[in-house]
Design a protein around this motif. Structure first.
Motif, PDB file in Angstrom:
ATOM      1  N   THR A  20       0.834  -1.207   0.000  1.00 32.59           N
ATOM      2  CA  THR A  20       0.000   0.000   0.000  1.00 32.59           C
ATOM      3  C   THR A  20       0.871   1.261   0.000  1.00 32.59           C
ATOM      4  OG1 THR A  20      -0.213  -0.085   2.404  1.00 32.59           O
ATOM      5  CG2 THR A  20      -2.023  -1.032   1.098  1.00 32.59           C
ATOM      6  N   GLY A  21       2.164   1.106   0.299  1.00 36.36           N
ATOM      7  CA  GLY A  21       3.088   2.243   0.210  1.00 36.36           C
ATOM      8  C   GLY A  21       3.194   2.781  -1.214  1.00 36.36           C
ATOM      9  N   LYS A  22       2.709   2.009  -2.199  1.00 37.84           N
ATOM     10  CA  LYS A  22       2.705   2.487  -3.598  1.00 37.84           C
ATOM     11  C   LYS A  22       1.560   3.446  -3.871  1.00 37.84           C
ATOM     12  CE  LYS A  22       4.786   1.194  -6.856  1.00 37.84           C
ATOM     13  NZ  LYS A  22       5.927   1.874  -7.496  1.00 37.84           N
ATOM     14  N   VAL A  23       0.595   3.470  -2.979  1.00 42.74           N
ATOM     15  CA  VAL A  23      -0.565   4.351  -3.163  1.00 42.74           C
ATOM     16  C   VAL A  23      -0.123   5.801  -3.001  1.00 42.74           C
ATOM     17  CG1 VAL A  23      -2.595   5.155  -1.869  1.00 42.74           C
ATOM     18  CG2 VAL A  23      -2.426   2.783  -2.526  1.00 42.74           C
ATOM     19  N   ASP A  24      -0.520   6.635  -3.931  1.00 37.29           N
ATOM     20  CA  ASP A  24      -0.281   8.061  -3.711  1.00 37.29           C
ATOM     21  C   ASP A  24      -1.606   8.821  -3.785  1.00 37.29           C
ATOM     22  OD1 ASP A  24      -0.772   8.961  -6.409  1.00 37.29           O
ATOM     23  OD2 ASP A  24       1.223   8.290  -6.953  1.00 37.29           O
ATOM     24  N   VAL A  25      -1.565  10.052  -3.345  1.00 34.85           N
ATOM     25  CA  VAL A  25      -2.794  10.846  -3.226  1.00 34.85           C
ATOM     26  C   VAL A  25      -3.474  10.998  -4.588  1.00 34.85           C
ATOM     27  CG1 VAL A  25      -3.701  13.115  -2.596  1.00 34.85           C
ATOM     28  CG2 VAL A  25      -1.966  12.029  -1.162  1.00 34.85           C
ATOM     29  N   ASN A  26      -2.680  11.262  -5.631  1.00 31.26           N
ATOM     30  CA  ASN A  26      -3.274  11.434  -6.965  1.00 31.26           C
ATOM     31  C   ASN A  26      -4.013  10.175  -7.421  1.00 31.26           C
ATOM     32  OD1 ASN A  26      -2.465  14.054  -7.269  1.00 31.26           O
ATOM     33  ND2 ASN A  26      -0.565  13.517  -8.349  1.00 31.26           N
ATOM     34  N   MET A  27      -3.442   9.028  -7.114  1.00 32.12           N
ATOM     35  CA  MET A  27      -4.057   7.749  -7.505  1.00 32.12           C
ATOM     36  C   MET A  27      -5.423   7.595  -6.827  1.00 32.12           C
ATOM     37  SD  MET A  27      -2.476   4.014  -6.590  1.00 32.12           S
ATOM     38  CE  MET A  27      -0.957   4.154  -7.474  1.00 32.12           C
ATOM     39  N   LEU A  28      -5.475   7.979  -5.565  1.00 31.53           N
ATOM     40  CA  LEU A  28      -6.725   7.860  -4.806  1.00 31.53           C
ATOM     41  C   LEU A  28      -7.782   8.815  -5.361  1.00 31.53           C
ATOM     42  CD1 LEU A  28      -5.216   7.660  -1.213  1.00 31.53           C
ATOM     43  CD2 LEU A  28      -6.149   5.781  -2.575  1.00 31.53           C
ATOM     44  N   LEU A  29      -7.369  10.059  -5.601  1.00 32.62           N
ATOM     45  CA  LEU A  29      -8.329  11.051  -6.099  1.00 32.62           C
ATOM     46  C   LEU A  29      -8.754  10.720  -7.532  1.00 32.62           C
ATOM     47  CD1 LEU A  29      -6.743  14.312  -4.625  1.00 32.62           C
ATOM     48  CD2 LEU A  29      -8.585  12.922  -3.672  1.00 32.62           C
ATOM     49  N   GLN A  30      -7.802  10.217  -8.317  1.00 31.21           N
ATOM     50  CA  GLN A  30      -8.117   9.873  -9.713  1.00 31.21           C
ATOM     51  C   GLN A  30      -9.175   8.766  -9.784  1.00 31.21           C
ATOM     52  OE1 GLN A  30      -6.796  11.631 -12.402  1.00 31.21           O
ATOM     53  NE2 GLN A  30      -8.368  10.536 -13.577  1.00 31.21           N
ATOM     54  N   ALA A  31      -9.144   7.864  -8.818  1.00 34.17           N
ATOM     55  CA  ALA A  31     -10.148   6.786  -8.809  1.00 34.17           C
ATOM     56  C   ALA A  31     -11.550   7.388  -8.739  1.00 34.17           C
ATOM     57  CB  ALA A  31      -9.898   5.846  -7.630  1.00 34.17           C
ATOM     58  N   PHE A  32     -11.716   8.452  -7.951  1.00 30.05           N
ATOM     59  CA  PHE A  32     -13.032   9.102  -7.866  1.00 30.05           C
ATOM     60  C   PHE A  32     -13.350   9.846  -9.168  1.00 30.05           C
ATOM     61  CE2 PHE A  32     -12.067   8.482  -3.371  1.00 30.05           C
ATOM     62  CZ  PHE A  32     -13.282   7.967  -2.924  1.00 30.05           C
ATOM     63  N   VAL A  33     -12.336  10.518  -9.729  1.00 27.06           N
ATOM     64  CA  VAL A  33     -12.538  11.207 -11.010  1.00 27.06           C
ATOM     65  C   VAL A  33     -12.989  10.192 -12.070  1.00 27.06           C
ATOM     66  CG1 VAL A  33     -11.368  12.470 -12.876  1.00 27.06           C
ATOM     67  CG2 VAL A  33     -10.893  13.055 -10.491  1.00 27.06           C
ATOM     68  N   ASP A  34     -12.441   8.999 -12.000  1.00 23.75           N
ATOM     69  CA  ASP A  34     -12.765   7.955 -12.985  1.00 23.75           C
ATOM     70  C   ASP A  34     -14.078   7.233 -12.680  1.00 23.75           C
ATOM     71  OD1 ASP A  34     -10.454   8.588 -14.336  1.00 23.75           O
ATOM     72  OD2 ASP A  34      -9.273   6.942 -13.520  1.00 23.75           O
ATOM     73  N   GLY A  35     -14.789   7.687 -11.650  1.00 21.99           N
ATOM     74  CA  GLY A  35     -16.133   7.157 -11.427  1.00 21.99           C
ATOM     75  C   GLY A  35     -16.309   6.214 -10.254  1.00 21.99           C
ATOM     76  N   ALA A  36     -15.272   6.055  -9.434  1.00 23.26           N
ATOM     77  CA  ALA A  36     -15.445   5.181  -8.272  1.00 23.26           C
ATOM     78  C   ALA A  36     -16.420   5.840  -7.285  1.00 23.26           C
ATOM     79  CB  ALA A  36     -14.105   4.931  -7.588  1.00 23.26           C
ATOM     80  N   ASP A  37     -17.267   5.009  -6.700  1.00 21.85           N
ATOM     81  CA  ASP A  37     -18.173   5.510  -5.650  1.00 21.85           C
ATOM     82  C   ASP A  37     -17.500   5.413  -4.280  1.00 21.85           C
ATOM     83  OD1 ASP A  37     -20.661   5.931  -7.249  1.00 21.85           O
ATOM     84  OD2 ASP A  37     -20.263   3.839  -7.722  1.00 21.85           O
ATOM     85  N   GLY A  38     -16.593   4.464  -4.166  1.00 19.56           N
ATOM     86  CA  GLY A  38     -15.855   4.288  -2.924  1.00 19.56           C
ATOM     87  C   GLY A  38     -14.493   3.704  -3.224  1.00 19.56           C
ATOM     88  N   VAL A  39     -13.540   4.014  -2.361  1.00 20.22           N
ATOM     89  CA  VAL A  39     -12.189   3.498  -2.541  1.00 20.22           C
ATOM     90  C   VAL A  39     -11.696   2.930  -1.209  1.00 20.22           C
ATOM     91  CG1 VAL A  39      -9.789   4.078  -3.105  1.00 20.22           C
ATOM     92  CG2 VAL A  39     -11.650   5.129  -4.405  1.00 20.22           C
ATOM     93  N   MET A  40     -11.267   1.691  -1.255  1.00 16.76           N
ATOM     94  CA  MET A  40     -10.664   1.046  -0.082  1.00 16.76           C
ATOM     95  C   MET A  40      -9.169   0.907  -0.337  1.00 16.76           C
ATOM     96  SD  MET A  40     -13.037  -2.413   0.103  1.00 16.76           S
ATOM     97  CE  MET A  40     -12.086  -3.119   1.444  1.00 16.76           C
ATOM     98  N   VAL A  41      -8.407   1.116   0.708  1.00 12.07           N
ATOM     99  CA  VAL A  41      -6.981   0.781   0.650  1.00 12.07           C
ATOM    100  C   VAL A  41      -6.788  -0.284   1.725  1.00 12.07           C
ATOM    101  CG1 VAL A  41      -4.619   1.619   0.927  1.00 12.07           C
ATOM    102  CG2 VAL A  41      -6.350   3.108  -0.118  1.00 12.07           C
ATOM    103  N   ALA A  42      -6.347  -1.446   1.340  1.00  6.09           N
ATOM    104  CA  ALA A  42      -6.223  -2.543   2.294  1.00  6.09           C
ATOM    105  C   ALA A  42      -4.804  -3.074   2.289  1.00  6.09           C
ATOM    106  CB  ALA A  42      -7.218  -3.658   1.950  1.00  6.09           C
ATOM    107  N   GLY A  43      -4.182  -2.995   3.454  1.00 10.25           N
ATOM    108  CA  GLY A  43      -2.792  -3.433   3.565  1.00 10.25           C
ATOM    109  C   GLY A  43      -2.582  -4.306   4.773  1.00 10.25           C
ATOM    110  N   CYS A  44      -1.339  -4.643   4.981  1.00 11.44           N
ATOM    111  CA  CYS A  44      -0.956  -5.486   6.112  1.00 11.44           C
ATOM    112  C   CYS A  44      -1.265  -4.785   7.433  1.00 11.44           C
ATOM    113  CB  CYS A  44       0.543  -5.771   6.047  1.00 11.44           C
ATOM    114  SG  CYS A  44       1.085  -6.543   4.509  1.00 11.44           S
ATOM    115  N   GLU A  45      -1.279  -5.581   8.476  1.00 11.75           N
ATOM    116  CA  GLU A  45      -1.496  -5.011   9.804  1.00 11.75           C
ATOM    117  C   GLU A  45      -0.321  -4.106  10.168  1.00 11.75           C
ATOM    118  OE1 GLU A  45      -2.015  -8.795  11.834  1.00 11.75           O
ATOM    119  OE2 GLU A  45      -4.116  -8.254  12.165  1.00 11.75           O
ATOM    120  N   VAL A  46      -0.588  -3.177  11.092  1.00 10.18           N
ATOM    121  CA  VAL A  46       0.482  -2.281  11.539  1.00 10.18           C
ATOM    122  C   VAL A  46       1.610  -3.153  12.108  1.00 10.18           C
ATOM    123  CG1 VAL A  46       1.091  -0.439  13.162  1.00 10.18           C
ATOM    124  CG2 VAL A  46      -1.138  -0.403  12.008  1.00 10.18           C
TER     125      VAL A  46
END
Ligand code: FES
Length: 131
Positions: free
Chosen positions: A42-68
């Motif tokens: 999940t360290g590959k996730v960046d803010v633009n990627m998250l926001l772009q998902a909404f621009v591209d029509g996502a209704d919701g976005v989950m980021v799921a990674g390993c436990e702390v």
């Protein structure tokens, strides 16, 4: 007729993706609206990627990674959590409900937890969209 939901789940390869796979193997159902995008961490996730998902029509976005403490790249999930928080602020500033974006932690062995999380998040997004 209501439109089909689209939920993007950015899952790290080592834990969340493995848990999703396990859920499938265990025949645990989670909604077909959840589209998994596998990332090395999940360290590959960046803010633009998250926001772009909404621009591209996502209704919701989950980021799921390993436990702390369980990230295979040490602190990728900690960095992701900070980016998710920042992206939530940006969503709020642009009038999008920040609850449409959430970060989750799931261990590789937790197939049932992945299915439960995906089901609950989808249900929440449905409720938010209908408001
Ligand atoms: Fe899973 Fe980093 S490898 S969050």
């Amino acid at each position: 007729m209501s439109k089909d939901l689209k939920i993007i789940a950015f899952c790290c390869h080592y834990c969340a993706f493995t848990a999703a796979d396990l859920a499938g193997t265990m025949r645990l159902q989670y909604p077909p609206e959840v589209h998994i995008v596998r990332l090395p961490c999940t360290g590959k996730v960046d803010v633009n990627m998250l926001l772009q998902a909404f621009v591209d029509g996502a209704d919701g976005v989950m980021v799921a990674g390993c436990e702390v403490g369980g990230c295979h790249f040490l602190e990728g999930n900690i960095r992701a959590k900070k980016r998710v928080e920042y992206a939530k602020q940006k969503l709020h500033e642009t009038g999008v409900n920040p609850e449409r974006l959430e970060m989750f932690h799931v261990a590789a062995s937790q197939g049932p937890l992945f299915a439960k999380t995906a089901n609950e998040f989808t249900k929440k997004i449905k409720t938010l969209i209908e408001k």
